[in-house]
Design an enzyme around this catalytic site. Sequence first.
Site, PDB file in Angstrom:
ATOM      1  N   GLU A   1       0.993  -1.115  -0.107  1.00 11.27           N
ATOM      2  CA  GLU A   1       0.016   0.070   0.045  1.00 11.27           C
ATOM      3  C   GLU A   1       0.917   1.155   0.037  1.00 11.27           C
ATOM      4  OE1 GLU A   1      -3.317  -2.491   2.620  1.00 11.27           O
ATOM      5  OE2 GLU A   1      -2.774  -0.527   3.180  1.00 11.27           O
TER       6      GLU A   1
ATOM      7  N   ASN B   1       2.452  -4.878  -3.378  1.00 12.55           N
ATOM      8  CA  ASN B   1       1.158  -5.268  -3.196  1.00 12.55           C
ATOM      9  C   ASN B   1       0.084  -3.913  -2.822  1.00 12.55           C
ATOM     10  OD1 ASN B   1      -1.002  -7.417  -2.788  1.00 12.55           O
ATOM     11  ND2 ASN B   1      -0.774  -6.826  -0.548  1.00 12.55           N
TER      12      ASN B   1
ATOM     13  N   HIS C   1     -10.131  -6.456  -2.400  1.00 15.10           N
ATOM     14  CA  HIS C   1     -11.114  -6.390  -1.427  1.00 15.10           C
ATOM     15  C   HIS C   1     -12.550  -6.014  -1.985  1.00 15.10           C
ATOM     16  CE1 HIS C   1      -8.476  -7.900   1.960  1.00 15.10           C
ATOM     17  NE2 HIS C   1      -7.595  -6.944   1.504  1.00 15.10           N
TER      18      HIS C   1
ATOM     19  N   GLU D   1      -5.528 -10.852  -1.646  1.00 10.86           N
ATOM     20  CA  GLU D   1      -6.369 -10.631  -0.575  1.00 10.86           C
ATOM     21  C   GLU D   1      -7.879 -10.711  -0.921  1.00 10.86           C
ATOM     22  OE1 GLU D   1      -2.911  -7.572   1.430  1.00 10.86           O
ATOM     23  OE2 GLU D   1      -5.096  -7.586   1.845  1.00 10.86           O
TER      24      GLU D   1
ATOM     25  N   ASP E   1     -11.610 -10.820  -0.877  1.00 11.17           N
ATOM     26  CA  ASP E   1     -13.003 -11.148  -0.203  1.00 11.17           C
ATOM     27  C   ASP E   1     -13.924 -10.198  -0.807  1.00 11.17           C
ATOM     28  OD1 ASP E   1     -11.633  -9.704   2.653  1.00 11.17           O
ATOM     29  OD2 ASP E   1     -12.286  -8.704   0.927  1.00 11.17           O
TER      30      ASP E   1
END
Length: 405
Positions: free
Chosen positions: A207, A248, A284, A312, A314
Amino acid sequence: MIDQLSARRDVSRPPPANPVRPPIGRSRSLRLPILLVSLMLVIAALFATGLVLVVKARGGESAEVAGSSPVASEPAAPGRKTLRELTPPGMRIGSAVDGRGLSLDPAYSTLLGTEFNAVTTENAMKWRNLEPLPGVYAWPGADQLVEFAERHGQQVYGHTLVWHSDMPKWVSPEWPAERIRTELRDHVTEVVSRYRGRVWAWDVVNEVLDEDGSLRETLWLRKLGPGYIADAFRWAHAADPGARLFINDYGIERRTRKADALLTLVRDLRRDGVPVDGVGFQSHLAWDEPPRDLSRNLRRFAELGVAVAITELDVRVELPATPEKLKRQAAVYRQVLSSCLAVPACVSFTVWGFTDSRSWIPGYHRGYGAACLFDADLSPKPAYLALVDELSRHAGTTRAGPNPD
Ligand code: G3I
């Protein structure tokens, strides 16, 4: 019942005339207890049926509480292949792992071991947790996961070495740049060296971009300048030349300004010989916002010669999670997987937790939840079945094209 017996034993009363049919009085005295007994039996029967019904209903309710509807989950069909069995050779299908689940929940560990051929440390390898005091390392959580993975033939994705969050309290923003640089270099070197040859890839920096695509204003940028990113990659590479090194981020799944800025950053870093091997798309996502254009976006990064990975994933659902919402959630999961499968350079597909009982979403996204493949009872949801189906459709197809893995 006992009172009745005492009544029966009242010898003062003469024995019955007709031995067959006890005299009225006694029969009258027996009728009541029999009545009561049968009544209680009826009540008990009713109670038992009610209990069975409630238990059946509760099965659904716990899912409801956890946001997925009773129709959503179905027991794993015997003989159904697992995600890892269906995954194309050379591709990783993984999950972030909650350390407490691994230590305390055998069913959780079993499902983790059978469904996934790769794992990511959700929190165990974050600086704050790994080095709570200067030079003092708390390895057990991370070791436990690496050892579990090795016992289950899984590859480990290390998350994360340099991040603006979860930093140990002892790292002081007051320190001179040289001290910050030394501590950062020593931490990256220490951690990567310890797991040399046991971690296939690292999120070296996490990030680093802000929503507008500019470099995020962090302690590292303020003290060390933009060069801290290249330095971190070089330190990690020196500590384990065999590990794949990723940058990432989130909010880059669509072709956003941030994604464009990251494309430029990666291009420039590689032009400068910085060992950036891959780009991680956190993903996400929300149930009602399928990522448009994901495969084209992944492809344009892959054209830089890097690997890409869903790191990651979801898909949070606005609660209550109705069957309709879970169906749309499943479509989003399927779309992300099919986008990854369509790009040979997409070498890894990781979900950020696989059960609704161990997900960061409810704590961070008020009113949302049920973001994972399995519900809180570890029953597969439509999202899981969609991934199984998508992988089955791809079984036997070769993923043509450059694979930098
Ligand atoms: O382990 C402690 C526990 O001992 C303590 O009682 C409890 C109460 O404070 O906190 C527990 O630590 C929490 C940890 O999760 C484990 O549950 C931390 O407070 C909490 O901040 C931490 O949240 C994690 C978050 O990153 C911050 O590190 C989430 O689980 C994790 O899913 C989330 O993951 C991030 C990725 O690293 C980067 N990308 C976004 C993603 C979601 O935010």
